[in-house]
Write a protein that holds these residues in place. Structure first.
Motif, short mmCIF file in Angstrom:
data_model
loop_
_atom_site.label_atom_id
_atom_site.label_comp_id
_atom_site.label_asym_id
_atom_site.label_seq_id
_atom_site.Cartn_x
_atom_site.Cartn_y
_atom_site.Cartn_z
N THR A 274 0.93 -1.28 -0.09
CA THR A 274 -0.04 0.05 -0.04
C THR A 274 0.63 1.06 -0.12
O THR A 274 1.77 1.02 0.71
CB THR A 274 -0.82 -0.13 1.11
N ARG A 275 0.49 2.28 -0.92
CA ARG A 275 1.33 3.73 -0.92
C ARG A 275 0.07 4.52 -0.79
O ARG A 275 -0.60 4.31 -1.34
CB ARG A 275 1.80 3.65 -2.18
N ILE A 276 0.37 5.61 -0.05
CA ILE A 276 -0.40 6.60 0.00
C ILE A 276 0.19 7.61 -1.19
O ILE A 276 1.22 7.71 -1.50
CB ILE A 276 -0.33 7.48 1.41
N GLN A 277 -0.85 8.51 -1.60
CA GLN A 277 -0.33 9.51 -2.70
C GLN A 277 -0.57 10.95 -1.88
O GLN A 277 -1.60 11.29 -1.40
CB GLN A 277 -1.56 9.38 -3.69
N ILE A 278 0.51 11.57 -2.19
CA ILE A 278 0.68 12.95 -1.53
C ILE A 278 0.73 13.94 -2.52
O ILE A 278 1.63 13.82 -3.47
CB ILE A 278 1.82 13.02 -0.52
N GLU A 279 -0.01 15.04 -2.59
CA GLU A 279 -0.33 15.88 -3.67
C GLU A 279 0.87 17.17 -3.11
O GLU A 279 0.69 17.54 -1.84
CB GLU A 279 -1.50 16.62 -3.72
N TYR B 24 7.51 7.90 -7.24
CA TYR B 24 7.43 6.95 -6.12
C TYR B 24 8.54 6.93 -5.48
O TYR B 24 9.91 6.81 -6.11
CB TYR B 24 7.16 5.51 -6.68
N LEU B 25 8.70 6.94 -4.11
CA LEU B 25 9.97 6.71 -3.42
C LEU B 25 9.47 6.29 -2.27
O LEU B 25 8.25 5.61 -1.86
CB LEU B 25 10.44 8.24 -3.01
N VAL B 26 10.65 5.84 -1.28
CA VAL B 26 10.58 4.82 -0.38
C VAL B 26 11.05 5.82 0.97
O VAL B 26 12.26 6.46 0.69
CB VAL B 26 11.23 3.54 -0.50
N ASP B 27 10.34 6.07 2.05
CA ASP B 27 10.93 6.94 2.76
C ASP B 27 12.10 6.00 3.84
O ASP B 27 12.33 4.89 3.38
CB ASP B 27 9.80 7.48 4.00
N PRO B 28 12.69 6.90 4.93
CA PRO B 28 13.87 6.09 5.45
C PRO B 28 13.63 4.84 6.32
O PRO B 28 14.47 4.07 6.25
CB PRO B 28 14.49 7.24 6.41
N LEU C 174 4.40 10.69 -5.12
CA LEU C 174 4.27 12.17 -4.99
C LEU C 174 3.60 12.53 -6.39
O LEU C 174 3.61 11.94 -7.38
CB LEU C 174 5.55 13.03 -5.09
N VAL C 175 2.39 13.21 -6.16
CA VAL C 175 1.42 13.97 -7.33
C VAL C 175 1.51 15.36 -7.34
O VAL C 175 1.52 16.01 -6.16
CB VAL C 175 0.25 13.44 -7.14
N GLN C 176 1.74 15.86 -8.43
CA GLN C 176 1.67 17.31 -8.80
C GLN C 176 0.73 17.60 -10.08
O GLN C 176 1.09 17.18 -10.97
CB GLN C 176 3.19 17.82 -9.04
N LYS C 177 -0.35 18.12 -9.67
CA LYS C 177 -1.27 18.49 -10.69
C LYS C 177 -0.90 19.48 -11.55
O LYS C 177 -0.08 20.16 -11.18
CB LYS C 177 -2.58 18.84 -10.11
N LYS C 178 -1.09 19.29 -13.00
CA LYS C 178 -0.63 20.57 -13.99
C LYS C 178 -1.25 21.68 -13.75
O LYS C 178 -2.61 21.35 -13.57
CB LYS C 178 -0.81 19.87 -15.36
#
Length: 116
Positions: free
Chosen positions: A64-69, A101-105, A112-116
């Motif tokens: 499971t991954r959360i998506q952060i804007e 996508y990344l993995v924290d420490p 990570l999501v950035q809307k255009k």
């Protein structure tokens, strides 16, 4: 402040996962797009988030991954790396947004999501 805007459940058997969450919780599942099914978990205006179910890629086959804007995905990636994150998939461009996508420490998966 960056906000959690969704979740992603990854599985090598997404059809089984779709059936489970639909039957148990009544989630509404959209038609697939690139082995990804958008999920609506509740009514508009109620607290909560929607997400998706995906056939897990080779670098994240299940979990499971959360998506952060974020306002700037490039800045967020840079800050994450400087603070111990590992980049799993660098910035990707889609029609309406950028995604990484990344993995924290400690090994938790994050999108990570950035809307255009």
């Amino acid at each position: 402040m960056a906000r959690v805007i969704g979740f992603e459940l990854n599985s090598q058997e997404p059809e089984k996962v779709l059936e489970f969450y639909s039957k148990v919780f009544g989630w509404k599942i959209a038609e697939p797009n690139w082995d990804y099914w958008k999920v609506v978990t509740g009514e508009e205006g109620k607290a909560g988030i929607d997400g998706g179910i995906a056939k897990g890629p080779h670098d994240y086959p299940f979990g499971t991954r959360i998506q952060i804007e974020v306002d700037s995905i490039d800045e967020a990636i840079s800050l994450a790396k400087a603070n111990g994150a590992m980049i799993v998939r660098d910035k990707m461009e889609f029609e309406d947004f950028y995604l990484a996508y990344l993995v924290d420490p400690v090994g938790l998966g994050i999108g990570l999501v950035q809307k255009k």
